[in-house]
Design a protein around this motif. Sequence first.
Motif, PDB file in Angstrom:
ATOM      1  N   ASP A   1       8.988   8.522  -6.266  1.00 60.82           N
ATOM      2  CA  ASP A   1       9.432   9.161  -4.678  1.00 60.82           C
ATOM      3  C   ASP A   1      10.250   8.156  -4.321  1.00 60.82           C
ATOM      4  OD1 ASP A   1       9.266  10.443  -2.477  1.00 60.82           O
ATOM      5  OD2 ASP A   1       7.437  10.104  -2.081  1.00 60.82           O
ATOM      6  N   GLN A   2      11.324   8.278  -4.022  1.00 59.17           N
ATOM      7  CA  GLN A   2      12.363   7.447  -3.409  1.00 59.17           C
ATOM      8  C   GLN A   2      12.116   7.534  -1.893  1.00 59.17           C
ATOM      9  OE1 GLN A   2      14.770   6.193  -5.136  1.00 59.17           O
ATOM     10  NE2 GLN A   2      15.445   4.995  -3.295  1.00 59.17           N
ATOM     11  N   SER A   3      11.420   8.081  -1.267  1.00 60.97           N
ATOM     12  CA  SER A   3      11.087   8.035   0.357  1.00 60.97           C
ATOM     13  C   SER A   3      10.294   6.633   0.410  1.00 60.97           C
ATOM     14  CB  SER A   3      10.340   9.198   0.844  1.00 60.97           C
ATOM     15  OG  SER A   3       9.044   9.388   0.308  1.00 60.97           O
ATOM     16  N   SER A   4       9.423   6.326  -0.428  1.00 64.81           N
ATOM     17  CA  SER A   4       8.669   5.030  -0.243  1.00 64.81           C
ATOM     18  C   SER A   4       9.302   3.754  -0.296  1.00 64.81           C
ATOM     19  CB  SER A   4       7.486   5.214  -1.472  1.00 64.81           C
ATOM     20  OG  SER A   4       7.924   5.187  -2.611  1.00 64.81           O
ATOM     21  N   SER A   5      10.539   3.742  -0.667  1.00 60.36           N
ATOM     22  CA  SER A   5      11.301   2.602  -0.977  1.00 60.36           C
ATOM     23  C   SER A   5      12.241   2.321   0.305  1.00 60.36           C
ATOM     24  CB  SER A   5      12.327   2.561  -1.896  1.00 60.36           C
ATOM     25  OG  SER A   5      13.081   3.385  -1.680  1.00 60.36           O
TER      26      SER A   5
ATOM     27  N   ASP B   1       9.776  -1.932  -8.472  1.00 62.02           N
ATOM     28  CA  ASP B   1       9.869  -3.157  -7.819  1.00 62.02           C
ATOM     29  C   ASP B   1      10.997  -2.827  -6.612  1.00 62.02           C
ATOM     30  OD1 ASP B   1      10.254  -5.640  -6.909  1.00 62.02           O
ATOM     31  OD2 ASP B   1      10.565  -6.589  -8.806  1.00 62.02           O
ATOM     32  N   VAL B   2      10.522  -3.220  -5.387  1.00 64.27           N
ATOM     33  CA  VAL B   2      11.670  -2.980  -4.294  1.00 64.27           C
ATOM     34  C   VAL B   2      11.395  -4.269  -3.454  1.00 64.27           C
ATOM     35  CG1 VAL B   2      11.958  -1.878  -1.997  1.00 64.27           C
ATOM     36  CG2 VAL B   2      10.952  -0.498  -3.929  1.00 64.27           C
TER      37      VAL B   2
ATOM     38  N   ALA C   1       0.737  -1.123   0.051  1.00 63.39           N
ATOM     39  CA  ALA C   1      -0.061  -0.088   0.059  1.00 63.39           C
ATOM     40  C   ALA C   1       0.756   1.209   0.109  1.00 63.39           C
ATOM     41  CB  ALA C   1      -0.891   0.101   1.279  1.00 63.39           C
ATOM     42  N   GLU C   2       2.186   1.123   0.396  1.00 57.58           N
ATOM     43  CA  GLU C   2       2.890   2.434   0.527  1.00 57.58           C
ATOM     44  C   GLU C   2       3.707   2.618  -0.752  1.00 57.58           C
ATOM     45  OE1 GLU C   2       5.348   1.820   4.086  1.00 57.58           O
ATOM     46  OE2 GLU C   2       3.620   2.179   5.713  1.00 57.58           O
ATOM     47  N   LEU C   3       4.031   1.757  -1.292  1.00 62.01           N
ATOM     48  CA  LEU C   3       4.873   1.827  -2.519  1.00 62.01           C
ATOM     49  C   LEU C   3       4.126   2.470  -3.937  1.00 62.01           C
ATOM     50  CD1 LEU C   3       7.714   0.775  -3.362  1.00 62.01           C
ATOM     51  CD2 LEU C   3       6.679  -1.233  -4.362  1.00 62.01           C
TER      52      LEU C   3
END
Length: 411
Positions: free
Chosen positions: A45-49, A106-107, A21-23
């Motif tokens: 947005d790099q903060s979500s990873s 993809d994280v 949900a956060e990615l």
Amino acid sequence: MSAAFYVCLLFWSFQTNAVDAELKPPENLTMITMNTNYALSWDWDQSSSESHAVSFTTQYVARYKLSKKKTPLWSTACEKTSRRSCDLTELSLYFLGMYVLRVQADVNGHVSDWGQKEFCPDQDAALGPPTKVDLSPAGSDLDVFISDPLTSTNDSMKKKHPELYYHTLYWERSQALRTRTLNSSANIVTLPDLKAWTWYCVSVQTCYDFYNKKSSFTAPHCMQTEGAIPWWQIVGYFLVSLVLCFLVMLLSLYGSFWCYKTLKATLFPSVQLPTPFQYPWDCSRSDIPRLLTPDSDSELLCDKVTVCPEPPVLEIHIPPSEVLLAPPSGLEPDSSGRHSRQDSGGSGDSGVYSTGGSSSLMQPNSSHSSTRARVSGQGPFDLEQVKMKDMAPGLKAQLVNTDEGIVDMCV
């Protein structure tokens, strides 16, 4: 134990759903195009990873396939790349087609939703400027040679846009604000109504009106126009060329004469060297003097030379016949008959005669220069000066004998 397993499985499922949900999906999908060169770029947005490594996957499909009932088959253009762009040029997309592009993040195995964008090359691809622009003077006008913009396969863009044309902007270089325009679909354009011997600058833009596409202008190209040459310029060019030809001919003649003199003086000198210097290697003849080497024994090859002073030059002063005819007072004839006087009236000669053989050595030549001298007790008379260089030894022998007395001379 089974209860604990279910608790762990429930916790892991809840955490996975929270991460999914956060990615966030990629945003601001943008196409960067030029003719048939395409590239898709996006933001994320790099903060979500949470500082984890992230990769992206790009896929595409033709738009008409999405309207079918069955699930379309997406083609992958870039798979799990860390870059935030994907080059689509090598896919050779149909220029008149419409496509749907999508990108997913993809994280660590957790993927985001797809970010999508529609793309039509014919409508959305930017148009590039002409590949090359050349200028050529045509009298007082200028010819502009325009090369078509090229595709990724080096084909003309006119194959993609048949109605493509060129917007030509030109102006005098000294008056950049006063511009004129000319539109033409031809690759060769002549700029009319130009001034002779004036500099003009040209810049060209590609245009396609169907989708209102316009490229950027090319860099300005400048060239001077031509025209009729004034008569004074023709005369000036002729005089300058004549002077240059004269100088070249003069220098050529002087150079040839100098080379001739140098070669002649070197190969055929006017002053010949002595034979030993001309043929220093020819030692067969013993009568030819040779240079001594530093190692040679000079005492064995040379005789001693004694330098003597030059012997004195004897001068004989012969008095005139009048003085010789008058004997000095008190002079008597010698009893031996060595000196005698002949008063014979019929004889025309008078003088002193020597009984010895030395009188032949002392006959002066009348061609010698005479000088004026003064004798004590007598008047002025001429003196014959005879230089007795070669006769010095004979005279010396005569003077040694004091008994001989005075040397007699015939006058």
